[in-house]
Design an enzyme around this catalytic site. Sequence first.
Site, PDB file in Angstrom:
ATOM      1  N   CYS A  83       0.853  -1.188   0.000  1.00 53.45           N
ATOM      2  CA  CYS A  83       0.000   0.000   0.000  1.00 53.45           C
ATOM      3  C   CYS A  83       0.891   1.241   0.000  1.00 53.45           C
ATOM      4  CB  CYS A  83      -0.880  -0.018   1.246  1.00 53.45           C
ATOM      5  SG  CYS A  83      -1.842   1.493   1.468  1.00 53.45           S
TER       6      CYS A  83
ATOM      7  N   CYS B  16      -8.300  -4.888 -10.037  1.00 62.35           N
ATOM      8  CA  CYS B  16      -7.874  -3.836 -10.962  1.00 62.35           C
ATOM      9  C   CYS B  16      -7.425  -2.653 -10.102  1.00 62.35           C
ATOM     10  CB  CYS B  16      -9.071  -3.468 -11.850  1.00 62.35           C
ATOM     11  SG  CYS B  16      -8.723  -2.214 -13.065  1.00 62.35           S
TER      12      CYS B  16
ATOM     13  N   CYS C 129       0.196   3.280   3.543  1.00 61.28           N
ATOM     14  CA  CYS C 129       0.618   2.803   4.870  1.00 61.28           C
ATOM     15  C   CYS C 129       1.674   1.718   4.829  1.00 61.28           C
ATOM     16  CB  CYS C 129      -0.590   2.313   5.673  1.00 61.28           C
ATOM     17  SG  CYS C 129      -1.179   0.670   5.195  1.00 61.28           S
TER      18      CYS C 129
ATOM     19  N   CYS D 284      -7.389  -0.809   1.136  1.00 65.66           N
ATOM     20  CA  CYS D 284      -6.411  -1.363   2.067  1.00 65.66           C
ATOM     21  C   CYS D 284      -7.113  -1.651   3.393  1.00 65.66           C
ATOM     22  CB  CYS D 284      -5.279  -0.360   2.275  1.00 65.66           C
ATOM     23  SG  CYS D 284      -4.136  -0.851   3.584  1.00 65.66           S
TER      24      CYS D 284
ATOM     25  N   CYS E  98      -5.420   0.892   6.325  1.00 67.07           N
ATOM     26  CA  CYS E  98      -5.560   2.361   6.364  1.00 67.07           C
ATOM     27  C   CYS E  98      -6.778   2.847   5.591  1.00 67.07           C
ATOM     28  CB  CYS E  98      -4.297   3.033   5.853  1.00 67.07           C
ATOM     29  SG  CYS E  98      -4.059   2.924   4.069  1.00 67.07           S
TER      30      CYS E  98
HETATM   31 ZN   LIG Z   1      -2.794   1.065   3.537  1.00 64.23          ZN
END
Ligand SMILES: [Zn+2]
Length: 129
Positions: A44, A116, A47, A92, A95
């Site tokens: 991510c 995607c 985060c 995510c 976060c």
């Molecule tokens: Zn994250």
Amino acid sequence: MPRTEEEWRVRLSPEEFHVLREAGTERPWTGEYVDTKTAGVYHCRACGLELFRSDAKFDSHCGWPSFDDAIPGAVKEIPDRTLGMLRTEIRCARCDSHLGHVFEGEGFTPKDTRHCVNSLSIRLEPKEG
Ligand SMILES: [Zn+2]
């Protein structure tokens, strides 16, 4: 970990903030990871949580990085009714940043799933060696 959108805004570039925190979409074929084949793990970009492995990445020819699987527990799915259709948004799990959408039943791979994902939502950590 930032707790407010203003804290995210100073940590991310304007383009990253728009995609990750405002559920924006980068233009197809413009992202840095569309055609990437490098082995590694995609994190991510907000985060740092590990989200996707490169061995789940495949060529969907849709213009965005596509993965047929996510690291277990890293991605949460949310019904998205914008644009007059029902899609499934992916975020995510740590976060709550926007990653993209997930589609099923397209027949691209045996797992029949396409995450995607915006390149701006992820960062590749190449495998060592
Ligand atoms: Zn994250």
